[in-house]
Structure formats: C-alpha cells, structure tokens
Scaffold this active site. Structure first.
Site, mmCIF file in Angstrom:
data_model
loop_
_atom_site.group_PDB
_atom_site.id
_atom_site.type_symbol
_atom_site.label_atom_id
_atom_site.label_comp_id
_atom_site.label_asym_id
_atom_site.label_seq_id
_atom_site.Cartn_x
_atom_site.Cartn_y
_atom_site.Cartn_z
ATOM 1 N N HIS A 156 10.493 32.270 47.206
ATOM 2 C CA HIS A 156 10.753 33.390 48.325
ATOM 3 C C HIS A 156 12.224 33.779 48.350
ATOM 4 C CE1 HIS A 156 6.766 32.046 49.640
ATOM 5 N NE2 HIS A 156 7.218 30.774 49.177
ATOM 6 N N SER A 277 32.902 52.744 37.771
ATOM 7 C CA SER A 277 32.367 53.848 38.622
ATOM 8 C C SER A 277 33.285 54.921 38.447
ATOM 9 C CB SER A 277 32.186 53.416 40.081
ATOM 10 O OG SER A 277 32.106 54.676 41.030
ATOM 11 N N LYS A 283 34.653 48.966 41.254
ATOM 12 C CA LYS A 283 33.407 48.657 40.583
ATOM 13 C C LYS A 283 33.383 48.043 39.098
ATOM 14 C CE LYS A 283 29.735 50.042 42.285
ATOM 15 N NZ LYS A 283 28.729 49.932 43.241
ATOM 16 N N GLU A 290 20.616 46.662 34.392
ATOM 17 C CA GLU A 290 19.836 47.830 34.884
ATOM 18 C C GLU A 290 18.938 48.705 33.989
ATOM 19 O OE1 GLU A 290 21.932 49.519 38.472
ATOM 20 O OE2 GLU A 290 23.495 48.352 37.193
#
Ligand code: ARG
Length: 457
Positions: A156, A277, A283, A290
């Site tokens: 979970h 970024s 970043k 992804e």
C-alpha cells in the site's frame, strides 16, 4: 506504372485511391523476408517440376541481385509501388524478363504476406529476447552489488517490512524471465508456415508446402489454407506478450521515478539518463523512465487496435488485415527502444544506501519481528500481534522507535520479553533471518541471482 493485377480492370486507379491502398511505406521493411520467401518458393516450384530448374535458377539469381542491391542502396525501394511484394516482382521481371512472371505460380499475395510477417517477427523476437537478456543481466548485477543494502519494503506504499535493494531488484529479474518465456512460447506458434495456402483454397499445382517450410526454418505448416491466410493470432499474441513486458518496465519506471524524488532519494540515476529543465536550474528529471512508462500506453493501444481490426472479419483475407503491420511494427520498435535505454539506465544507477537504511529505521517495520519474538517464546501469534501493535502505539505517542523502549516497558506488556529482544528486532537480523525460499536474506537473494544466471545460460 501499370498494375501487375491489371486484367479485369485496366489497373488505372485514382491517385488518391492508389496512395490510400499502398502499404509500401511500412511493409518495405520486410524486403529481405519477402525475397528469401520467394527464393524458397522458386526452389520448390522447380523441385516439383512446376517450372524448370533453369527458370528457378534465373529467378533465384535475380532475387539475390535485388537483395544485394537493396542492401547496398543501389536499388532504392520505389515508394509509389503498391507494396513490397509487387515491387520485388516488378523489378525482377524488369531485370530478368518474362521468366520473372513465373515466380507467382501457385502463390498469392495473401499467403506471401502472411509468410513475410511471420518471418519478420520471428527475427524480431530473437532480437527482443537478446535485449531482455541484457536487461536481466544489468538488473542482476545491480542486485548483487546491493544484496545487503537494507531498505523498507512496502505494501500500500506504506513501509511494511525490511528488505534489501537486491531483493527488490530481483523481483524484476523474475518478471523479465517470464517475459522471455512468453516470447519463446509465442514464437513456437508463430513458427508454422502459411506459404502454399495460396489465395485461400490451396492450389491445383503439385506443390510441396513442407519443402518450403523447412527451407525457411519453420517447424511445420498451417493445416487449413483459409486459416493460414486469415490468422493474425501470432501478431496479437506477440503484442500481448510485449504489453505485459511493458507493464513490468512501467512499474519499474514508476519506482525509479519515485526513488529519484527528494521525498525518497533512494537512488541516483546517471546524469546520462536524465534531463534538465528549461526554466528550473535545480532540476534533474527522470525523463527516460517517464517515457518508458508513457510508451506503455502506446503498446497497449497497438494491441487493442489490431484486436479491434480482426474482430468481425469474415474469412479469409480482407484488406483490413493490411492494418496489422503498422501496429505490430510500432509495438516491436517501441519495446526495443525502451529496452535499449533501460539496461544502461539500470547499469549506471547508484543507490543511496544511507537514505534507504534511514527510511527503514522509521515506520516500525520490525513490528512483525517483535511479534515473532513472542511467538518463539510460546505465545500464540494473534496475541503477540496485539502486544506488538500496542507497543507501536505507545512509541507513536512518545515519539520513539521500538529499539528505544526500555526492557521494563516491554516486560510490563509481557513477561516473555528479555534483553535478547533487541537483537531480534535489529534490522539486519530481520533481513538475515528471512531465509525462506525466495525471501530477503542475503543468502536467499544470492540464490535467486544464481538461479537467474543459470536460466540465462
Ligand atoms: N499489402 C497487402 C497486405 O499487407 C498484401 C496482401 C494483398 N492481398 C490482396 N489480396 N490484395 O495485406
């Protein structure tokens, strides 16, 4: 160019219809399978005395020349041709004259295209399997390097029990082994030859389908000619197997993304597999992971597209089936790209074992071990579970962890507690005592690694 099938009609079709009908832009990638299939066909026709040996020799030499020239770039594939089958036959006849027109005896484009896709996808399965093996190797090597790095295991997405990073990684190695197995299984059914089914009904010529099948490396032949030209199960099966593989890569990606976040900071991906970024200077984004996660949807879409195309098609061949190629090619290309980037991304990542350990130290993930301690001293598990839970509640109230409670506190809950409890709830003990088959102890993880390496051999 006049259509080879001009006859009943004059073969003149509107440009827009011609463009719409053409599949050369995507089926040209099957040129070598198409040519090799035709060589086997010519050899069979001669072996069965359907054409002369001299004709077969001329056809095969002509086909060989076309293959060489396409490969060297000397013969560009004409993108205005209808499809790769027509293109090859047309060039052959231009090059060797009328004998080229004999190649299509006892054959149809329907069995020809079914043959070409099977041959093409068989090669792709071999290549994808190699890429999966390379990924399994990268995962297994990384697991070995971190076989004793303690981290929280989750259910979970809540800290559950201590495990090792090596153990966690090996879970993915097992999934990938099943993917290999599924592909091998898929290849088994794909490896049946449809050539000789002809348009749909077979042929009046005395062909030898097994001769061609054997020459092309098939295990056998499709037993019903209608089925042979209509069957695209092997495409759907391959895309199903690839979809499941992508589920694995997507779940893995999701974890890499989570683990790279400041919230976790369990791993550091190599700079070479991340991006920055355009606006935020701080970043470091896990774009590769992804994208793999994102491309998973695309592979599922390829599978759904083909299943939907096939659903409701009457036997035998229908032009709808030309739509099989773009989806299956896209699935294959996408999966190969994902695997190619995934293996080095895994090989170059480093784990922040301090952070993993720190996360494991909070969240009471040794509470099960505390209960097990009492069970070993004779208490029924349910009662022990209750006491352990009450002690966790006490810790939460007082802002402590189980290791910090004094023995008197423990004794107030049960007389069975002794000083050796601290040893039992130590995280290293919790991990190393889980020696059950497949468990998280270093010894068990090493066994899993040895197993996977053995299977890969
Ligand atoms: N380009 C076609 C395909 O990919 C080849 C088969 C054409 N057969 C036909 N009867 N028109 O399916």
């Amino acid at each position: 160019m006049a259509k080879l099938w001009a006859g009943r009609t004059d073969g003149q079709i509107e440009q827009i219809a011609d463009d719409f009908n053409s599949s050369i832009s995507f089926d040209c990638r099957m040129y070598s399978q198409d040519i090799k299939g035709s060589m086997a066909h010519a050899a069979m026709l001669a072996a069965q005395n359907i054409i002369s040996q001299a004709d077969a020799d001329a056809l095969i030499a002509g086909l060989e020349g076309i293959l060489t020239d396409i490969e060297s770039g000397a013969l560009p594939i004409d993108q205005t041709a209808e499809d790769i089958h027509m293109f090859v036959e047309q060039v052959l006849t231009q090059r060797i004259g009328d004998v080229g027109k004999k190649l299509h005896t006892a054959r149809s484009r329907n069995d020809q295209v079914a043959l070409d896709i099977r041959l093409y996808l068989k090669d792709e399965i071999t290549e994808i399997s190699q890429l999966i093996k390379a990924l399994i190797t990268a995962v297994t090597d990384k697991a070995e390097a971190y076989a004793d790095a303690i981290m929280p295991g989750y259910t979970h997405l809540q800290r559950a029990q201590p495990i090792t990073f090596g153990h966690h990684l090996m879970a993915y190695a097992m999934m990938l082994l099943r993917d290999l197995d599924r592909l091998a299984d898929c290849k088994k059914r794909m490896n049946m030859s449809p050539i000789g089914c002809c348009a749909l009904a077979g042929t009046t010529y005395p062909t030898d389908r097994n001769f061609e099948a054997e020459k092309l490396g098939f295990d056998g032949i499709c037993q019903n000619s209608l089925d042979g030209v209509s069957d695209r199960d092997f495409c759907a099966e391959l895309m199903s197997a690839l979809s499941i593989l992508m589920v694995h890569l997507s779940r893995f990606s999701e974890e890499l993304i989570l683990w790279s976040s400041w919230e976790f900071k369990f791993i550091e991906l190599s700079d070479a597999y991340t991006t920055g970024s355009s606006i935020m200077p701080q970043k470091k984004n896990p774009d590769m992971a992804e994208l793999v996660r994102g491309k998973t949807g695309r592979v599922f879409g390829d599978l759904m597209g083909l299943l939907t195309t096939l659903k409701g098609l009457p036997l035998a061949y229908n032009k709808d089936m030309q739509e099989d190629k773009e989806s299956v090619f896209d699935a294959v290309d996408t999966v190969k790209m994902c695997l190619k980037v995934f293996a080095p991304m895994i090989a170059t990542l480093t784990a922040n074992t301090q952070n993993m350990k720190r996360a494991a130290q909070t969240g009471f993930i040794n509470a099960t071990d505390l209960a097990d301690y009492l069970v070993k001293k004779g208490m029924p598990f349910r009662s022990a579970y209750k006491i352990s839970g009450s002690l966790v509640a006490l810790c939460i109230q007082s802002g402590k962890v189980l290791e910090e409670l004094p023995l008197e506190t423990y004794k107030a809950y049960s007389e069975l507690f002794d000083a050796d409890l601290y040893q039992d709830i130590d995280l290293v003990t919790c991990v190393e005592k889980r020696i059950s088959e497949g468990g998280t102890s270093t010894a068990s993880v090493k066994k899993q690694i040895a197993y996977v390496r053995q299977v890969l051999k």
